[in-house]
Design a protein around this motif. Sequence first.
Motif, short mmCIF file in Angstrom:
data_model
loop_
_atom_site.label_atom_id
_atom_site.label_comp_id
_atom_site.label_asym_id
_atom_site.label_seq_id
_atom_site.Cartn_x
_atom_site.Cartn_y
_atom_site.Cartn_z
N SER A 152 0.69 -1.26 0.05
CA SER A 152 -0.10 0.15 0.04
C SER A 152 0.90 1.34 0.00
CB SER A 152 -0.96 -0.04 1.20
OG SER A 152 -1.76 1.05 1.15
N TYR A 153 2.05 1.61 0.99
CA TYR A 153 2.65 2.67 0.91
C TYR A 153 3.49 2.44 -0.63
CZ TYR A 153 2.37 2.67 5.97
OH TYR A 153 1.77 2.79 7.17
N ALA A 154 3.78 1.47 -0.93
CA ALA A 154 4.56 1.52 -2.17
C ALA A 154 3.55 2.02 -3.49
CB ALA A 154 5.02 0.22 -2.86
N LEU A 155 2.32 1.62 -3.45
CA LEU A 155 1.51 2.23 -4.41
C LEU A 155 1.16 3.58 -4.22
CD1 LEU A 155 -0.56 1.64 -6.80
CD2 LEU A 155 -2.45 1.05 -4.87
N ALA A 156 1.04 4.19 -2.97
CA ALA A 156 0.65 5.45 -2.62
C ALA A 156 2.00 6.44 -3.32
CB ALA A 156 0.76 5.75 -1.18
N LEU A 157 3.18 5.69 -3.22
CA LEU A 157 4.22 6.75 -3.81
C LEU A 157 4.18 6.80 -5.37
CD1 LEU A 157 7.25 5.39 -1.33
CD2 LEU A 157 6.08 7.76 -1.49
N LYS A 158 3.45 5.85 -5.72
CA LYS A 158 3.56 5.73 -7.48
C LYS A 158 2.31 6.46 -7.90
CE LYS A 158 6.73 2.76 -8.29
NZ LYS A 158 7.94 3.23 -9.25
N VAL A 159 1.20 6.40 -7.14
CA VAL A 159 -0.12 7.19 -7.81
C VAL A 159 -0.36 8.54 -7.00
CG1 VAL A 159 -1.30 5.04 -8.06
CG2 VAL A 159 -1.40 6.35 -5.94
N ARG A 160 0.21 8.89 -6.05
CA ARG A 160 0.40 10.21 -5.31
C ARG A 160 -0.73 11.01 -5.06
NH1 ARG A 160 5.51 11.63 -5.19
NH2 ARG A 160 7.16 10.20 -6.52
N THR A 161 -1.97 10.51 -5.48
CA THR A 161 -3.32 11.29 -5.27
C THR A 161 -4.20 10.50 -4.62
OG1 THR A 161 -4.18 11.14 -7.42
CG2 THR A 161 -2.78 12.96 -7.05
N PRO A 162 -5.09 10.96 -3.76
CA PRO A 162 -6.22 9.96 -3.33
C PRO A 162 -7.26 9.51 -4.12
CG PRO A 162 -5.88 11.97 -1.76
CD PRO A 162 -4.98 12.19 -2.95
N GLN A 163 -7.63 10.32 -5.33
CA GLN A 163 -8.41 10.14 -6.37
C GLN A 163 -8.04 8.87 -7.34
OE1 GLN A 163 -7.29 13.12 -5.63
NE2 GLN A 163 -8.97 14.13 -5.13
N GLU A 164 -6.57 8.61 -7.22
CA GLU A 164 -6.12 7.36 -7.89
C GLU A 164 -5.96 6.29 -6.95
OE1 GLU A 164 -3.21 9.40 -11.55
OE2 GLU A 164 -2.41 9.20 -9.45
N PHE A 165 -5.61 6.44 -5.84
CA PHE A 165 -5.08 5.61 -4.74
C PHE A 165 -6.45 4.75 -4.41
CE2 PHE A 165 -4.47 4.02 -0.48
CZ PHE A 165 -3.17 3.20 -0.70
N GLY A 166 -7.72 5.33 -4.02
CA GLY A 166 -8.78 4.77 -3.61
C GLY A 166 -9.26 3.65 -4.40
N PRO A 167 -9.61 4.20 -5.72
CA PRO A 167 -10.18 3.05 -6.71
C PRO A 167 -9.24 1.91 -7.08
CG PRO A 167 -10.58 5.50 -7.32
CD PRO A 167 -9.61 5.39 -6.21
N ALA A 168 -7.96 2.41 -6.87
CA ALA A 168 -6.85 1.01 -7.18
C ALA A 168 -7.14 0.31 -6.24
CB ALA A 168 -5.70 1.81 -7.44
N VAL A 169 -7.05 0.47 -4.75
CA VAL A 169 -7.18 -0.29 -3.74
C VAL A 169 -8.55 -1.03 -3.83
CG1 VAL A 169 -7.16 -0.64 -1.34
CG2 VAL A 169 -5.61 0.98 -2.49
N ASN A 170 -9.60 -0.30 -4.22
CA ASN A 170 -10.78 -0.95 -4.14
C ASN A 170 -11.06 -2.06 -5.09
OD1 ASN A 170 -12.35 -0.15 -2.02
ND2 ASN A 170 -12.87 1.77 -2.93
N ALA A 171 -10.25 -1.83 -6.17
CA ALA A 171 -10.22 -2.71 -7.60
C ALA A 171 -9.60 -4.15 -6.98
CB ALA A 171 -9.77 -1.91 -8.53
N LEU A 172 -8.44 -3.86 -6.15
CA LEU A 172 -7.63 -5.12 -5.70
C LEU A 172 -8.34 -5.94 -4.62
CD1 LEU A 172 -4.12 -3.55 -6.45
CD2 LEU A 172 -5.48 -5.25 -7.79
#
Length: 249
Positions: A152-172
């Motif tokens: 999760s930390y690694a993904l957060a450093l890659k996407v950088r915005t909550p708008q990208e992070f939230g849907p990506a995590v939900n999809a997984l």
Amino acid sequence: MLIQDTALIYGRYMRQSLRSRFALLFGVLMPLLYLLFFGPLLTDLPLGGKGSSWQVLVPGLLLQLGLFGASFAGFAVIIEQGQGVVDRMRVTPVSRLALLLGRVLREATVFVFQAVLLVLAALVMGLRAPLPGVLIGFAFVGLLTASLASLSYALALKVRTPQEFGPAVNALTMPMMLLSGLMLPMTLGPRWLDVLSHFVPFRYLVDAVRDAYVGAYATQHMLYGTIVAVLFAALAVTVGTRVFRGAGA
């Protein structure tokens, strides 16, 4: 130095967690609601597994706690980036691995604490499980939390915005929950769904903890669950460390 740096970072984030007691309690709210309002519906139903309905449901809720809680841990990194905390940490001599491990250990500590609260509530509701099995369940929650928090930390450093992070995590996370048998054993479903669930790593963790809760420790499920949990943790921490180092976080 790595141990000292990790302890320093761990202490910093644990103090933040302890100052936010409501967050600690509300983090376990959703599994508690499942326990209180869904658990009684399963009483005396044939669930196709070993032990009582509580010995089937509670292990799934424990891993659900780690799955959803740790998967969204990266939001904290996104917030810190916006506040400039990450930039200030970049100029310190602290090990980049320690910056990851300190955060991950904090997450594991918090979720094991919440798992203890969940099990205590389940005991009041009617759960009966051997103490070694309960402790094994806590160990699996800790490993799962460490693994998912690292990713999760690694993904957060890659996407950088909550708008990208939230849907990506939900999809997984949603397919992981539905196909791992967290709520009910996958053997209750059609054959094709049971076969498909074996491609989801969390299925093996769920089966292992359910065996532990009925006192069956030397089983194939326990062996496979342990192997998957350890390998997944090693892979996740490795990926997280590389991303942290590459981002200079």
